[in-house]
Design a protein around this motif. Sequence first.
Motif, PDB file in Angstrom:
ATOM      1  N   ARG A  92      12.495 -16.619 -23.777  1.00 20.04           N
ATOM      2  CA  ARG A  92      10.760 -17.177 -23.351  1.00 20.04           C
ATOM      3  C   ARG A  92      10.982 -18.400 -22.421  1.00 20.04           C
ATOM      4  NH1 ARG A  92       6.406 -15.150 -25.332  1.00 20.04           N
ATOM      5  NH2 ARG A  92       4.427 -16.153 -25.066  1.00 20.04           N
ATOM      6  N   PRO A  93      11.669 -19.519 -22.881  1.00 23.74           N
ATOM      7  CA  PRO A  93      11.656 -20.729 -21.860  1.00 23.74           C
ATOM      8  C   PRO A  93      12.489 -20.519 -20.598  1.00 23.74           C
ATOM      9  CG  PRO A  93      12.514 -21.326 -24.268  1.00 23.74           C
ATOM     10  CD  PRO A  93      12.281 -19.791 -23.999  1.00 23.74           C
ATOM     11  N   TRP A  94      13.480 -19.480 -20.462  1.00 21.65           N
ATOM     12  CA  TRP A  94      14.092 -19.207 -19.438  1.00 21.65           C
ATOM     13  C   TRP A  94      13.085 -18.469 -18.405  1.00 21.65           C
ATOM     14  CZ3 TRP A  94      15.234 -14.739 -17.007  1.00 21.65           C
ATOM     15  CH2 TRP A  94      16.244 -14.765 -15.806  1.00 21.65           C
ATOM     16  N   ARG A  97      10.327 -20.639 -16.817  1.00 18.94           N
ATOM     17  CA  ARG A  97      10.983 -21.160 -15.754  1.00 18.94           C
ATOM     18  C   ARG A  97      11.152 -20.476 -14.587  1.00 18.94           C
ATOM     19  NH1 ARG A  97      14.206 -23.723 -19.350  1.00 18.94           N
ATOM     20  NH2 ARG A  97      15.812 -22.661 -18.914  1.00 18.94           N
ATOM     21  N   VAL A  98      11.822 -19.151 -14.714  1.00 17.52           N
ATOM     22  CA  VAL A  98      11.988 -18.442 -13.653  1.00 17.52           C
ATOM     23  C   VAL A  98      10.476 -17.864 -13.085  1.00 17.52           C
ATOM     24  CG1 VAL A  98      12.555 -15.840 -12.955  1.00 17.52           C
ATOM     25  CG2 VAL A  98      14.017 -17.446 -14.234  1.00 17.52           C
ATOM     26  N   SER A 100       7.404 -19.446 -13.295  1.00 15.56           N
ATOM     27  CA  SER A 100       6.789 -20.521 -12.537  1.00 15.56           C
ATOM     28  C   SER A 100       7.446 -20.817 -11.090  1.00 15.56           C
ATOM     29  CB  SER A 100       7.119 -21.820 -13.541  1.00 15.56           C
ATOM     30  OG  SER A 100       6.400 -21.696 -14.654  1.00 15.56           O
ATOM     31  N   ASN A 101       8.751 -20.776 -11.124  1.00 12.70           N
ATOM     32  CA  ASN A 101       9.306 -21.230  -9.802  1.00 12.70           C
ATOM     33  C   ASN A 101       9.123 -20.119  -8.896  1.00 12.70           C
ATOM     34  OD1 ASN A 101      10.491 -23.663 -10.606  1.00 12.70           O
ATOM     35  ND2 ASN A 101      12.437 -22.653 -11.405  1.00 12.70           N
ATOM     36  N   LEU A 102       9.003 -18.964  -9.226  1.00 17.96           N
ATOM     37  CA  LEU A 102       8.577 -17.803  -8.363  1.00 17.96           C
ATOM     38  C   LEU A 102       7.345 -17.745  -7.886  1.00 17.96           C
ATOM     39  CD1 LEU A 102      10.371 -14.628 -10.233  1.00 17.96           C
ATOM     40  CD2 LEU A 102      10.913 -15.555  -8.026  1.00 17.96           C
ATOM     41  N   ALA A 103       6.510 -18.467  -8.919  1.00 20.28           N
ATOM     42  CA  ALA A 103       4.935 -18.172  -8.387  1.00 20.28           C
ATOM     43  C   ALA A 103       5.050 -19.540  -7.552  1.00 20.28           C
ATOM     44  CB  ALA A 103       4.234 -18.666  -9.453  1.00 20.28           C
ATOM     45  N   ALA A 170       7.256 -31.577 -19.002  1.00 22.81           N
ATOM     46  CA  ALA A 170       8.080 -32.274 -18.321  1.00 22.81           C
ATOM     47  C   ALA A 170       9.603 -31.800 -17.867  1.00 22.81           C
ATOM     48  CB  ALA A 170       8.438 -33.649 -18.954  1.00 22.81           C
ATOM     49  N   ALA A 171      10.072 -31.334 -18.961  1.00 25.48           N
ATOM     50  CA  ALA A 171      11.526 -30.521 -18.836  1.00 25.48           C
ATOM     51  C   ALA A 171      11.357 -29.400 -18.027  1.00 25.48           C
ATOM     52  CB  ALA A 171      11.995 -30.287 -20.337  1.00 25.48           C
TER      53      ALA A 171
END
Lengths: 209, 212
Positions: A92-94, A97-98, A100-103, A170-171
């Motif tokens: 899930r965390p991965w 992140r993916v 979020s970055n794609l968006a 934050a992370a």
Amino acid sequence: MAVKPRHATRDVQDVLESADGDALSDMALVERMAGGDADAFAWLVKRHIGMVSAVARRMLGDDSEAEDVTQEAFLKLWRLGAGLTIEANGVRPWLRRVVSNLAIDRIRARRRTDLRDELPEIPVGAEQLRALEGNAVAQRVDQALQALPERQRLALTLFHFEGMSQREVAASMDISDEAVESLLARARRGLKSALADEWRELMAGSGAD
Amino acid sequence: MMAKRTMTTTRQDRPEIERLKELVEIYGGRRERWPLEDRLAMERLVAEDAQAAAIVTQVQALDRLLDVAPLMSADKLSQLTDRIVARAQAEGRWQGVRANQGVSANSVVADLRTASAARTGFDRGLRTMPSRAWQAQGWRLSAALAAGRRASVASAAMLAASLMIGVFIGFSFSTVDIASTAQVVADAGEDVLLQQLVTGGESGDALVEDML
């Protein structure tokens, strides 16, 4: 034994209804997926598509684009296969992140948002009156979210909607805890201003002052 | 009588009210999201102070408003799940598959595994080729360059390129594991193989890097 290629539209749903993928951990499913097991992949998609699509939808404000980004995130997972390092709390965390970055990449590419962290200008007037009817409130909230600068929107999406802790946000965003506080506060101020009419309507309806 | 105030007032409130405003502005109205070090004191304040309670109620209203932001419907998610899995199956996976991955005969994705295994074998053949080929053919290139002292740089480069292509093709059909090559052609199709040879892709890039 030869196995005929399956037709995804029907068979994926059959697999998800009949198999026991729910009993398997993310790690076990990723392990199987890494070996080419599409059923395990289907289970991972089913398990996490709600979160992934929600982040994409709230970040992008458009179903079609959110679907594209959601698909892209899961296909990255599929292509990575055994190369993926699973964290203790699953995939899930991965995925978060993916997606979020794609968006964010997509938002930047379409230049829909202003990268400056300023309070948004929200159009007001007759449209706001109609916004109080039915689905329109949801649309107004969506518009207000989309009007936020992307970093504010991402911080709010991760903290408020996804339930991440301040430290996790934050992370995830690679910023300090203090920066998260600042982004969240500015996001809420912006939304409160943009949704002032709906907010007052809701307060009046609840009898609160 | 205390004047009615809203959260947006600029008048200075009591320090604990100011702190509460800061908290809800950052973390919202869900008390479980407030920092632990503040939570107990603020919960007590909200329970005992009408102004504090009103502040939290207002913020909770904003939280509820945010929660009506549209999401994808269950039907849409189901259809999207189908599309994603179908797309994954259609494209296979050319990276990350273990070299020793077995193929399960009763898997519903045996076709996918076969394609992946074929590609893996193909890649392995390409990646092991350059160093040996270079050792065997390197002197020819040096000799050609020496003999071409008077020739133009362009001619030398063309000769080198020709040698590399010759080595590549010769190796592909003679030195490389015949079985795996045949498997590639049989499973992935000649078009895929030819496309790889022509366009390079990852394997081609690795080959060029090794040769250089």
